[in-house]
Design an enzyme around this catalytic site. Structure first.
Site, mmCIF file in Angstrom:
data_model
loop_
_atom_site.group_PDB
_atom_site.id
_atom_site.type_symbol
_atom_site.label_atom_id
_atom_site.label_comp_id
_atom_site.label_asym_id
_atom_site.label_seq_id
_atom_site.Cartn_x
_atom_site.Cartn_y
_atom_site.Cartn_z
ATOM 1 N N GLY A 105 47.357 31.347 -21.539
ATOM 2 C CA GLY A 105 47.106 30.347 -20.692
ATOM 3 C C GLY A 105 46.325 29.003 -21.457
ATOM 4 N N SER A 162 40.335 34.627 -20.649
ATOM 5 C CA SER A 162 39.416 35.451 -21.218
ATOM 6 C C SER A 162 38.550 36.435 -20.339
ATOM 7 C CB SER A 162 38.225 34.602 -21.989
ATOM 8 O OG SER A 162 38.938 34.278 -23.399
ATOM 9 N N THR A 169 37.189 36.711 -32.958
ATOM 10 C CA THR A 169 37.974 35.839 -34.377
ATOM 11 C C THR A 169 37.409 34.551 -34.361
ATOM 12 O OG1 THR A 169 39.510 35.176 -32.828
ATOM 13 C CG2 THR A 169 40.237 37.285 -34.112
ATOM 14 N N HIS A 229 30.762 33.661 -23.663
ATOM 15 C CA HIS A 229 31.428 34.687 -23.925
ATOM 16 C C HIS A 229 30.514 35.914 -23.840
ATOM 17 C CE1 HIS A 229 35.636 33.622 -24.241
ATOM 18 N NE2 HIS A 229 35.263 32.664 -24.423
#
Length: 188
Positions: free
Chosen positions: A9, A16, A36, A51
């Site tokens: 997306g 996520s 990453t 996150h």
């Protein structure tokens, strides 16, 4: 044999978060967050922190963008149920620019192809590793091919390489989802 689940997306589309919810809904108990991103500026540090705050303590974090299988190939990590690989886009960009002295404005197509093949080999090794183990992997990536053609060489090469890597992961996936403005759509 591990399953591959693919979430793509645009930026801030919810991909996520949908990937994290997928893992939660499947009730995976032993989870690896394969990060990453590299926290090279305040914006990226803020993204990483947001996150982290969404995840609880049950997650083990592995960081890196090179030697992916080596980072996972240990007796300790083989006992896990799921990997959240977030994200393919950062993996590709870091693989292209970190630890490389490349003049992207004057690079030959031959050298672009060499770099692309190295990146593709790395992701294929990871896919093969997943398929050989009883661990599912949820890949998150940006859908970058729907925007404007970048006006600069590095941007065009990144778009092309990332698009090709996305195609490889999507083709290998058992399930695939597209996130659009906070809405999840199953595409495979």
């Amino acid at each position: 044999m591990g399953k591959i689940i693919f979430f793509t997306g645009g930026v801030r589309s919810g991909k996520s978060q949908f990937a994290e919810e997928y893992i939660k809904e499947k009730k995976y108990e032993k989870k690896i967050y394969f990060a990453t991103a590299i926290p090279f500026d305040d914006e990226m540090k803020d993204r990483i922190e947001k996150h982290r705050k969404r995840r609880d303590e049950s997650w083990i974090t592995v960081e890196g963008y090179r030697n992916l299988v080596k980072k996972l190939d240990s007796e300790f990590l083989e006992n896990f149920d799921a990997i959240l690989f977030d994200c393919v886009t950062n993996f590709v960009s870091n693989s292209m620019i970190m630890e490389r002295e490349v003049d992207w404005d004057n690079i030959s197509q031959k050298n672009v192809n060499i770099i692309e093949n190295e990146i593709i080999d790395e992701i294929k090794k990871l896919i093969n590793w997943i398929r050989k183990h009883k661990i599912d992997c949820v890949f998150v990536t940006n859908e970058i091919g729907m925007g404007l053609v970048p006006s600069y060489s590095l941007g065009r090469h990144f778009r092309d390489i990332c698009g090709n890597v996305n195609q490889i992961v999507a083709k290998e996936s058992d399930e695939a989802y597209l996130a659009v403005s906070g809405i999840k759509v199953k595409i495979k």
